[in-house]
Design a protein around this motif. Structure first.
Motif, PDB file in Angstrom:
ATOM      1  N   SER A   8      39.922  47.833  36.540  1.00 13.35           N
ATOM      2  CA  SER A   8      39.848  47.048  35.298  1.00 13.35           C
ATOM      3  C   SER A   8      41.159  47.074  34.520  1.00 13.35           C
ATOM      4  O   SER A   8      41.408  46.206  33.696  1.00 13.35           O
ATOM      5  CB  SER A   8      38.683  47.518  34.422  1.00 13.35           C
ATOM      6  N   ARG A   9      41.989  48.075  34.785  1.00 15.48           N
ATOM      7  CA  ARG A   9      43.247  48.131  34.056  1.00 15.48           C
ATOM      8  C   ARG A   9      44.302  48.839  34.908  1.00 15.48           C
ATOM      9  O   ARG A   9      44.012  49.860  35.532  1.00 15.48           O
ATOM     10  CB  ARG A   9      43.018  48.931  32.769  1.00 15.48           C
ATOM     11  N   LYS A  11      48.328  50.069  34.453  1.00 14.81           N
ATOM     12  CA  LYS A  11      49.460  50.157  33.530  1.00 14.81           C
ATOM     13  C   LYS A  11      50.609  50.866  34.256  1.00 14.81           C
ATOM     14  O   LYS A  11      50.436  51.969  34.779  1.00 14.81           O
ATOM     15  CB  LYS A  11      49.018  50.981  32.308  1.00 14.81           C
ATOM     16  N   PHE A  76      48.992  54.210  35.683  1.00 16.72           N
ATOM     17  CA  PHE A  76      47.743  54.610  35.063  1.00 16.72           C
ATOM     18  C   PHE A  76      46.722  53.525  35.376  1.00 16.72           C
ATOM     19  O   PHE A  76      47.016  52.338  35.244  1.00 16.72           O
ATOM     20  CB  PHE A  76      47.941  54.761  33.551  1.00 16.72           C
ATOM     21  N   ALA A  77      45.558  53.936  35.852  1.00 15.66           N
ATOM     22  CA  ALA A  77      44.555  52.940  36.232  1.00 15.66           C
ATOM     23  C   ALA A  77      43.184  53.322  35.708  1.00 15.66           C
ATOM     24  O   ALA A  77      42.839  54.501  35.667  1.00 15.66           O
ATOM     25  CB  ALA A  77      44.503  52.813  37.748  1.00 15.66           C
ATOM     26  N   VAL A  78      42.441  52.325  35.292  1.00 14.05           N
ATOM     27  CA  VAL A  78      41.034  52.539  34.952  1.00 14.05           C
ATOM     28  C   VAL A  78      40.237  51.747  35.974  1.00 14.05           C
ATOM     29  O   VAL A  78      40.530  50.573  36.216  1.00 14.05           O
ATOM     30  CB  VAL A  78      40.702  52.018  33.535  1.00 14.05           C
ATOM     31  N   GLU A  85      32.964  54.967  36.092  1.00 16.33           N
ATOM     32  CA  GLU A  85      34.288  54.700  35.533  1.00 16.33           C
ATOM     33  C   GLU A  85      35.173  55.947  35.610  1.00 16.33           C
ATOM     34  O   GLU A  85      34.725  57.072  35.352  1.00 16.33           O
ATOM     35  CB  GLU A  85      34.195  54.236  34.080  1.00 16.33           C
ATOM     36  N   VAL A  86      36.418  55.738  35.985  1.00 17.32           N
ATOM     37  CA  VAL A  86      37.336  56.870  36.117  1.00 17.32           C
ATOM     38  C   VAL A  86      38.744  56.422  35.736  1.00 17.32           C
ATOM     39  O   VAL A  86      39.105  55.256  35.909  1.00 17.32           O
ATOM     40  CB  VAL A  86      37.287  57.450  37.565  1.00 17.32           C
ATOM     41  N   GLU A  87      39.498  57.360  35.162  1.00 18.05           N
ATOM     42  CA  GLU A  87      40.892  57.092  34.821  1.00 18.05           C
ATOM     43  C   GLU A  87      41.777  57.922  35.740  1.00 18.05           C
ATOM     44  O   GLU A  87      41.570  59.126  35.876  1.00 18.05           O
ATOM     45  CB  GLU A  87      41.163  57.496  33.369  1.00 18.05           C
ATOM     46  N   GLY A  89      45.779  58.835  36.692  1.00 20.86           N
ATOM     47  CA  GLY A  89      47.188  58.756  36.348  1.00 20.86           C
ATOM     48  C   GLY A  89      47.998  59.442  37.437  1.00 20.86           C
ATOM     49  O   GLY A  89      47.619  60.501  37.935  1.00 20.86           O
ATOM     50  N   ASN A 106      40.685  61.556  35.180  1.00 19.71           N
ATOM     51  CA  ASN A 106      40.041  61.729  33.871  1.00 19.71           C
ATOM     52  C   ASN A 106      40.763  62.783  33.034  1.00 19.71           C
ATOM     53  O   ASN A 106      40.141  63.643  32.404  1.00 19.71           O
ATOM     54  CB  ASN A 106      38.556  62.080  34.029  1.00 19.71           C
ATOM     55  N   HIS A 119      36.588  58.823  44.398  1.00 15.84           N
ATOM     56  CA  HIS A 119      36.465  57.696  43.462  1.00 15.84           C
ATOM     57  C   HIS A 119      36.744  56.343  44.096  1.00 15.84           C
ATOM     58  O   HIS A 119      36.157  55.346  43.726  1.00 15.84           O
ATOM     59  CB  HIS A 119      37.403  57.919  42.271  1.00 15.84           C
TER      60      HIS A 119
END
Ligand SMILES: Nc1ncnc2c1ncn2[C@@H]1O[C@H](COP(=O)(O)OP(=O)(O)OP(=O)(O)O)[C@@H](O)[C@H]1O
Ligand SMILES: [Mg+2]
Length: 292
Positions: A8-9, A11, A76-78, A85-87, A89, A106, A119
Motif C-alpha cells: 500500500s505504500r 517510500k 520503507f514499505a507498508v 498489515e506490516v511495516e 524498513g 513493525n 509476511h
C-alpha cells in the motif's frame, strides 16, 4: 487459497536515482511507464529487497545508494501481508562497503532476513533472466531455490547451512586433515541438509508439474516438463533416511577425489533444472531461439 499480498505504500530515500519518493498503492495491478533510465526497474528492485537476498539485480548495497547521497539508502514499505498489515524498513546507514543491510519489521530489528518470508514471498522473472535456460546451471538452481523458498521459508537456511558445512569439509580436505570422525560429523550434517534441500526441490517440481498438467489444455503457451538432474537422480521416492545414509557414504568415499578436485563433486549444489518442451520433447535450451 493463498493470501493475496499487496503493497500500500513504498517510500524510498536515496535509493538509486530517487532522492525521495513515495508511492501510494491500493492492491490493484500496477503498470509503470516512463523513458529509458527513468527509474522503473529501480522501483522493482526496491520491492525485490523486501525479500531475503540482494534483490533482482544482485547488486552490491553500496551501488544502490544514490550517487552523491550523504549516507546510505532506505526503503520503507507498508503492506497487507500474509499475517496482516506490516511495516518493513530496510537499508544501509553509510555507503561504505557492506554485505548486510538493516531490517526492521513493525519497528523491531529483525534477527535474520528470513523473517520477511512470514509476511511476503516474492518471485520475479525479468527480461535479464531470458538466459535462464541457456545460461549456467547455478542460475537455474538459484531460480528454483527462490521458488522453493516461496513455499518453504526454511529452505534458505538449509542451503546456507549446507554451504557452510561443505566449505569447512573442503577446507579440511584441502589442508590434508583427513580426521575421519571430524569429517564424518560434517558429512552427516551435509547429508541431512542436502537431502532435505533436494526433497524440497522435488516437491516444488511436483507441484509445478501438477499445475502444468491442469492448465495444459487451456494455455496458449507450450508446456514444459521439468526434471532435476545431477544429484542422486531418480532416487527420491526412497525413504529420506536411506538417502541421507547413501549421500553420507558417497561423501566419505570421495574424500580423496574431492581433495584432489579442490571441491565437493557430489551434492545438491550440483543439481540442475532440466526443462523440456513437452510437445516437441526437446530441451528448452535448444528451443530458446528468437521465436520462442
Ligand atoms: N546509485 C545510483 N545513484 C543515482 N542514480 C542511479 C544509481 N543507480 C542507477 N541510477 C540511475 O538509474 C537509472 C536507471 O534506472 P532504471 O534501470 O530503473 O531505468 P528504467 O526506467 O527501468 O529504464 P529502461 O526503460 O531502460 O529499462 C539510470 O539513469 C541510472 O543512472
Ligand atoms: Mg528497466
Amino acid at each position: 487459497m493463498p493470501h493475496k499480498v499487496s503493497l500500500s505504500r513504498l517510500k524510498l530515500t536515496d535509493f538509486r536515482n530517487y532522492a525521495a519518493a513515495v508511492l501510494a498503492l491500493d492492491g490493484r495491478h500496477v503498470v509503470l511507464t516512463g523513458d529509458n533510465g527513468a527509474g522503473k526497474t529501480n522501483l522493482m528492485e526496491a520491492v525485490s529487497l523486501l525479500s531475503p537476498g540482494r534483490g533482482l539485480r544482485r547488486a552490491a548495497y553500496g551501488d544502490i545508494t544514490r550517487v552523491g547521497a550523504p549516507g546510505g539508502f532506505s526503503i520503507f514499505a507498508v503492506l497487507d501481508g500474509i499475517e496482516g498489515e506490516v511495516e518493513i524498513g530496510t537499508g544501509i546507514e553509510t555507503d561504505e562497503e557492506t554485505t548486510a543491510r538493516r531490517l526492521r519489521i513493525n519497528g523491531t530489528p529483525a534477527k535474520t532476513a528470513d523473517e520477511l518470508t512470514d509476511h511476503l514471498r516474492l518471485l520475479w522473472l525479468t527480461p535479464a533472466m531470458d538466459g535462464l535456460f541457456t545460461g549456467t546451471s547455478s542460475d537455474r538452481r538459484r531460480f528454483l531455490d527462490r521458488l522453493v523458498l516461496s513455499l518453504d521459508p526454511a529452505h534458505g537456511r538449509r542451503a546456507s547451512d549446507f554451504e557452510r558445512a561443505m566449505r569447512s569439509r573442503n577446507k579440511l580436505l584441502d589442508e590434508g586433515r583427513f580426521d575421519p570422525s571430524w569429517l564424518a560429523g560434517i558429512e552427516e550434517q551435509m547429508a541431512s541438509l542436502g537431502i532435505a534441500m533436494a526433497l524440497a526441490r522435488q516437491e516444488m517440481l511436483g507441484l509445478l508439474t501438477r499445475l502444468i498438467d491442469e492448465t495444459r489444455e487451456s494455455s496458449p503457451f507450450p508446456s514444459a516438463s521439468l526434471q532435476l538432474a545431477g544429484f542422486m537422480d531418480g532416487q527420491f521416492s526412497r525413504p529420506s533416511v536411506d538417502l541421507e545414509d547413501e549421500y553420507a557414504a558417497m561423501l566419505a568415499e570421495s574424500r580423496y577425489r574431492d581433495a584432489g578436485a579442490g571441491r565437493t563433486l557430489e551434492g545438491p549444489h550440483r543439481a540442475d533444472l532440466i526443462v523440456h518442451h513437452r510437445e516437441k520433447a526437446m530441451e528448452a535450451e535448444r528451443l530458446f531461439g528468437p521465436a520462442e
